[in-house]
Scaffold this motif. Structure first.
Motif, short mmCIF file in Angstrom:
data_model
loop_
_atom_site.label_atom_id
_atom_site.label_comp_id
_atom_site.label_asym_id
_atom_site.label_seq_id
_atom_site.Cartn_x
_atom_site.Cartn_y
_atom_site.Cartn_z
N GLU A 78 0.81 -1.23 0.00
CA GLU A 78 0.00 0.00 0.00
C GLU A 78 0.84 1.27 0.00
O GLU A 78 0.61 2.17 -0.81
N ASP A 79 1.80 1.38 0.91
CA ASP A 79 2.59 2.60 1.02
C ASP A 79 3.41 2.84 -0.25
O ASP A 79 3.49 3.98 -0.73
N GLU A 80 4.00 1.78 -0.80
CA GLU A 80 4.77 1.94 -2.05
C GLU A 80 3.86 2.34 -3.19
O GLU A 80 4.22 3.19 -4.00
N ALA A 81 2.68 1.74 -3.27
CA ALA A 81 1.73 2.09 -4.34
C ALA A 81 1.36 3.57 -4.24
O ALA A 81 1.34 4.28 -5.25
N ARG A 82 1.10 4.04 -3.04
CA ARG A 82 0.76 5.44 -2.82
C ARG A 82 1.91 6.36 -3.25
O ARG A 82 1.71 7.33 -3.98
N ARG A 83 3.12 6.03 -2.80
CA ARG A 83 4.29 6.86 -3.15
C ARG A 83 4.59 6.82 -4.65
O ARG A 83 4.93 7.84 -5.25
N LEU A 84 4.45 5.63 -5.26
CA LEU A 84 4.76 5.51 -6.69
C LEU A 84 3.70 6.20 -7.55
O LEU A 84 4.02 6.78 -8.58
N ASN A 85 2.44 6.16 -7.12
CA ASN A 85 1.40 6.90 -7.84
C ASN A 85 1.67 8.40 -7.77
O ASN A 85 1.54 9.11 -8.77
N ALA A 86 2.07 8.89 -6.60
CA ALA A 86 2.39 10.30 -6.44
C ALA A 86 3.61 10.68 -7.29
O ALA A 86 3.63 11.74 -7.93
N LEU A 87 4.60 9.80 -7.33
CA LEU A 87 5.80 10.05 -8.15
C LEU A 87 5.43 10.12 -9.63
O LEU A 87 5.88 11.01 -10.34
N ALA A 88 4.61 9.20 -10.09
CA ALA A 88 4.19 9.20 -11.49
C ALA A 88 3.44 10.49 -11.82
O ALA A 88 3.70 11.12 -12.85
N SER A 89 2.55 10.91 -10.94
CA SER A 89 1.78 12.14 -11.17
C SER A 89 2.68 13.37 -11.21
O SER A 89 2.55 14.21 -12.09
N VAL B 128 -1.34 -4.85 -1.63
CA VAL B 128 -1.50 -5.63 -0.40
C VAL B 128 -1.07 -4.78 0.80
O VAL B 128 -0.41 -3.76 0.66
N ALA B 129 -1.46 -5.24 1.98
CA ALA B 129 -1.12 -4.53 3.22
C ALA B 129 0.40 -4.40 3.37
O ALA B 129 1.16 -5.27 2.92
N ASP B 130 0.79 -3.31 4.02
CA ASP B 130 2.22 -3.03 4.20
C ASP B 130 2.97 -4.10 4.98
O ASP B 130 4.17 -4.25 4.85
N ASN B 131 2.27 -4.86 5.81
CA ASN B 131 2.95 -5.89 6.61
C ASN B 131 2.94 -7.26 5.93
O ASN B 131 3.28 -8.26 6.54
N SER B 132 2.58 -7.31 4.65
CA SER B 132 2.55 -8.58 3.91
C SER B 132 3.97 -9.09 3.67
O SER B 132 4.91 -8.31 3.51
N ASP B 133 4.09 -10.40 3.61
CA ASP B 133 5.38 -11.03 3.30
C ASP B 133 5.49 -11.15 1.79
O ASP B 133 4.81 -11.96 1.18
N LEU B 134 6.32 -10.32 1.20
CA LEU B 134 6.49 -10.33 -0.25
C LEU B 134 7.88 -10.81 -0.64
O LEU B 134 8.54 -10.22 -1.49
N ARG B 135 8.32 -11.88 -0.01
CA ARG B 135 9.61 -12.46 -0.36
C ARG B 135 9.58 -12.88 -1.83
O ARG B 135 8.62 -13.50 -2.28
N GLY B 136 10.63 -12.54 -2.56
CA GLY B 136 10.71 -12.93 -3.97
C GLY B 136 9.99 -11.97 -4.90
O GLY B 136 9.90 -12.23 -6.10
N VAL B 137 9.49 -10.84 -4.36
CA VAL B 137 8.81 -9.83 -5.18
C VAL B 137 9.67 -8.57 -5.19
O VAL B 137 10.18 -8.15 -4.15
#
Length: 137
Positions: free
Chosen positions: A21-32, A55-64
């Motif tokens: 979520e936090d990365e999506a928010r920051r990356l959307n702002a960066l793109a704009s 996904v939630a910020d506390n999700s385990d995204l190993r390998g992503v």
């Protein structure tokens, strides 16, 4: 009446991507905020965020591939393998292999999982395909 036989372009099938979520928010702002200075790559990044599973910020995204990830990828056309760290533009330094997410390669890599490949267009209008070989935080 004559019919025009137009060949339709094969549609590129994009792999599913996941971002927090936090990365999506920051990356959307960066793109704009970058749309005027870097319209093509900002649009590409915005499109990637639009189609991403968030996904939630506390999700385990190993390998992503996430911001700050060390990524090993292969250029499918040349076979060249590279190791880079994906960073925000102010942290980019190609001599340290720190690639900005606001480049075509960086925007293509965000959210991919190990084994996935993505095809995208370069600023020179060539097609490029990258495959993620490894990801570490």
């Amino acid at each position: 009446m004559s019919k025009t036989n137009r060949k339709s372009k094969p549609e590129i099938v994009l792999p599913p991507i996941t971002v927090m979520e936090d990365e999506a928010r920051r990356l959307n702002a960066l793109a704009s905020s970058s749309a005027v200075l870097f319209p093509r790559v900002a649009h590409f990044l915005a499109q990637e965020m639009e189609r991403a599973s968030v996904v939630a910020d506390n999700s385990d995204l190993r390998g992503v591939v996430r911001m700050g990830s060390q990524v090993r990828y292969c250029d499918d056309k040349t076979g060249e393998v590279r190791d880079v760290v994906l960073v925000y533009p102010h942290e980019a330094d190609i001599t340290l292999k720190r690639v900005s997410v606001l480049t075509p390669v960086g925007a293509a890599l965000i959210g991919l999982s190990v084994g996935q490949a993505i095809e995208f267009q370069t600023p020179g209008h060539n097609k490029r395909s990258l495959r993620v070989l490894g990801v570490s935080d």
